[in-house]
Design an enzyme around this catalytic site. Structure first.
Site, PDB file in Angstrom:
ATOM      1  CD  GLU A 123      13.289   3.908   3.675  1.00  0.00           C
ATOM      2  OE1 GLU A 123      13.617   2.707   3.692  1.00  0.00           O
ATOM      3  OE2 GLU A 123      12.152   4.331   3.957  1.00  0.00           O
TER       4      GLU A 123
ATOM      5  CB  THR B  94       4.461  -1.208   1.586  1.00  0.00           C
ATOM      6  OG1 THR B  94       4.724  -2.103   2.672  1.00  0.00           O
ATOM      7  CG2 THR B  94       3.041  -1.424   1.101  1.00  0.00           C
TER       8      THR B  94
ATOM      9  CB  SER C 200      -2.402  -2.604  -7.385  1.00  0.00           C
ATOM     10  OG  SER C 200      -2.382  -3.810  -6.678  1.00  0.00           O
TER      11      SER C 200
ATOM     12  CB  ILE D 275      -5.547   0.525  -7.724  1.00  0.00           C
ATOM     13  CG1 ILE D 275      -5.090  -0.663  -8.574  1.00  0.00           C
ATOM     14  CG2 ILE D 275      -7.030   0.818  -7.931  1.00  0.00           C
ATOM     15  CD1 ILE D 275      -5.121  -0.421 -10.054  1.00  0.00           C
TER      16      ILE D 275
ATOM     17  CG  HIS E 229      -8.610   1.130  -4.173  1.00  0.00           C
ATOM     18  ND1 HIS E 229      -9.007  -0.012  -4.829  1.00  0.00           N
ATOM     19  CD2 HIS E 229      -7.347   0.907  -3.750  1.00  0.00           C
ATOM     20  CE1 HIS E 229      -8.017  -0.908  -4.785  1.00  0.00           C
ATOM     21  NE2 HIS E 229      -6.992  -0.368  -4.138  1.00  0.00           N
TER      22      HIS E 229
ATOM     23  CB  ILE F  17      -0.614   2.484   5.796  1.00  0.00           C
ATOM     24  CG1 ILE F  17      -0.522   3.382   7.035  1.00  0.00           C
ATOM     25  CG2 ILE F  17      -1.257   3.245   4.638  1.00  0.00           C
ATOM     26  CD1 ILE F  17      -1.849   3.920   7.533  1.00  0.00           C
ATOM     27  CD  GLU F  18      -4.764  -4.337   5.401  1.00  0.00           C
ATOM     28  OE1 GLU F  18      -4.255  -5.331   4.848  1.00  0.00           O
ATOM     29  OE2 GLU F  18      -5.634  -4.433   6.282  1.00  0.00           O
ATOM     30  CB  SER F  19      -5.262  -2.291  -0.163  1.00  0.00           C
ATOM     31  OG  SER F  19      -6.149  -1.814  -1.128  1.00  0.00           O
TER      32      SER F  19
ATOM     33  CB  CYS G 160      19.430  -0.254 -20.873  1.00  0.00           C
ATOM     34  SG  CYS G 160      18.210  -0.820 -19.666  1.00  0.00           S
TER      35      CYS G 160
END
Length: 485
Positions: free
Chosen positions: A34, A43, A48, A50, A52, A344-346, A450
């Site tokens: 990484e 990403t 979001s 979510i 789906h 690898i999008e939504s 903080c």
């Protein structure tokens, strides 16, 4: 650093971490490279959150297949790895009579994809479910299997469990070159060489760069920027479902949703950009998403916005000279042992558990890998004083009084939680790393209170000078010098 592995995974986002966890079930030597200072830095972090339902992906596409499978796996995975997930259901709105036909088409498409329980709601039924829904709405598609998840904790849970099962993570390790060898590949990085039999390319918006290092079948990914705004927990119950509008040319459009942590989220916008590091927010972007979000619900509580952010997703443009709107997953034709998990999008976050299982299966078959008899299937989640009951709070404080010392007032995060986040597998080393693991700095004051104390704790626990602590690795230092003797 030993440099010979059976498989090297490039990218420690949700996809790479899911692949790593599945491969750690096998008797394999695994490395995850990484380029950032932490997992979930690309990403996956600006997402979001979510899960789906799977009704908007084209039937028989990889997106449809893995979305439904990933959705089904999420509940069990959340229990095993202890990360927050809630099946709150989703709604797709239409504001005109013509849109009702498109809702019916989405319903049929979802049923073909295997989505369970979807149905069309009229305005009266919708208003009972969501009192703040727009008065202009005519009907909606309801998918009860839709959900919400914390993208940070999902990714970290997968990565930690992989690490506990033997996968080795190398952070701050950018891939610079890949060379084919007789045994497989040699990967050159800023931190040395890695030799491996196989590679999994899960590099997000840079997956094309990695792919094109080994394959003549050219890949091009355009980054699609999405801007979001997050509202305070006072607005968190304004809606209970994830609310979409009918999708357009740029995807699912601006949504309004509660988060698993009790906030309200609106976004994303959609803008294709050349700069793959271009995650700045804009006044125009905020104006656009709040206007579009305000179309879905009456009186969207914009005065409760506490922060805005942007992320980039890997919008695939072309592969091998052909345009595609689907994921690219599988072994490269001209690079044996090199496996793509690209574009690898939504709904990539929703798909991640299923993509991880599928890609790991391809790699394991290639290597004739055997099952690991002592694979640890569970992982202990982060301690959380804000959500713990009185008995659990007393237990934690009894074990370490630092759990009684509140550092972040907005989110009720204690010194004990911050220390635990630092000393976990793949523990936090930056201010953002602490924020994602504990939520210290995520609240109304956005770290105004903080941060100084959190920086002190990081320096103390890591054995570093306070001036070495960064916001997000690299040169993002928080302190530049001492102005008092």
């Amino acid at each position: 650093m030993a440099d010979r592995y059976d498989v090297v995974i490039i990218g420690a986002g949700v996809t790479g971490s899911a692949v790593a966890r599945e491969l750690s079930k096998k008797e394999l030597r695994i490395a995850v490279l990484e380029k950032a200072s932490d997992v979930c830095e690309g990403t996956s972090k600006a997402n979001s959150g979510i899960v789906h339902g799977g009704f908007d992906a084209k039937p028989r596409s990889l997106k449809a297949k893995f979305n439904v499978l990933g959705n089904e796996k999420m509940e069990r995975l959340a229990k095993d790895l202890e990360f927050p997930f809630k099946r709150n259901g989703s709604l797709v709105l239409t504001f005109d009579e013509e849109g009702k036909d498109r809702l019916e088409q989405l319903k049929k498409q979802g049923e073909e994809n295997g989505v369970k329980g979807i149905r069309i709601l009229d305005k009266e039924e919708l208003k009972k479910m969501e009192p703040h829904i727009s008065n202009e709405v005519k009907a909606a598609l309801y998918a009860p299997t839709g959900g919400i998840v914390c993208p940070f904790h999902l990714t970290m849970a997968l990565a930690e469990n992989a690490a506990e099962n033997g996968a080795e993570f190398f952070l701050n390790t950018k891939v610079e070159e890949i060379v084919k060898t007789e045994e497989g590949y040699r990967i050159e990085t800023g931190q040395g060489s890695f030799r491996t039999k196989t590679i999994v390319n899960a590099a997000g918006v840079y997956a094309d760069t990695i792919h094109n290092m080994v394959s003549a079948k050219n890949m091009k990914i355009v980054a699609r920027k999405g801007e979001y705004c997050l509202m305070d927990k006072e607005a968190g119950s304004y809606v209970s479902h994830t609310i979409f509008q009918l999708p357009g040319a740029y995807g699912k459009g601006v949504l309004v949703t509660p988060t698993v942590h009790g906030n309200l989220l609106a976004g994303p916008t959609a803008e294709d950009v050349e700069d793959k590091e271009g995650i700045g927010t804009t006044a125009q972007g905020m104006e656009t998403l709040l206007a579009k979000g305000g179309k879905s619900v009456e009186n969207l509580p914009v005065r409760q916005v506490i922060t805005s952010f942007a992320g980039l997703r890997a919008h695939m443009v072309s592969f091998g000279g052909k345009e595609t709107d689907d994921f690219v997953i599988g072994e490269a034709e001209d690079a044996p042992g090199f496996f793509d998990a690209a574009g690898i999008e939504s709904p990539g976050l929703s798909c991640a558990p299923a993509i991880g299982e599928y890609v790991a299966g391809l790699v394991a078959e290639k290597l004739s890998a055997k099952e690991k008899p002592d694979f640890k299937n569970t992982r202990k989640g982060m301690p959380n004083m804000a959500e713990a009951d009185q008995k659990e709070r007393e237990r934690l404080i009894g074990e370490d009084p630092a759990f009684a010392n509140v550092i972040c007032r907005c989110e009720l995060v204690t010194e004990g939680e911050i220390m635990a986040a630092i000393h976990r597998p793949l523990g936090a080393t930056t201010l953002d790393g602490i924020k994602r693991r504990t939520r210290a700095g995520m609240g109304r004051c956005q770290a105004g209170f903080c941060s100084p104390k959190t920086v002190e704790i990081l320096a103390r626990e890591l054995g570093k000078d306070i001036g070495e602590i960064t916001k997000a690795g690299g040169e993002s230092k928080l302190l530049t010098g001492i102005n008092k003797g």
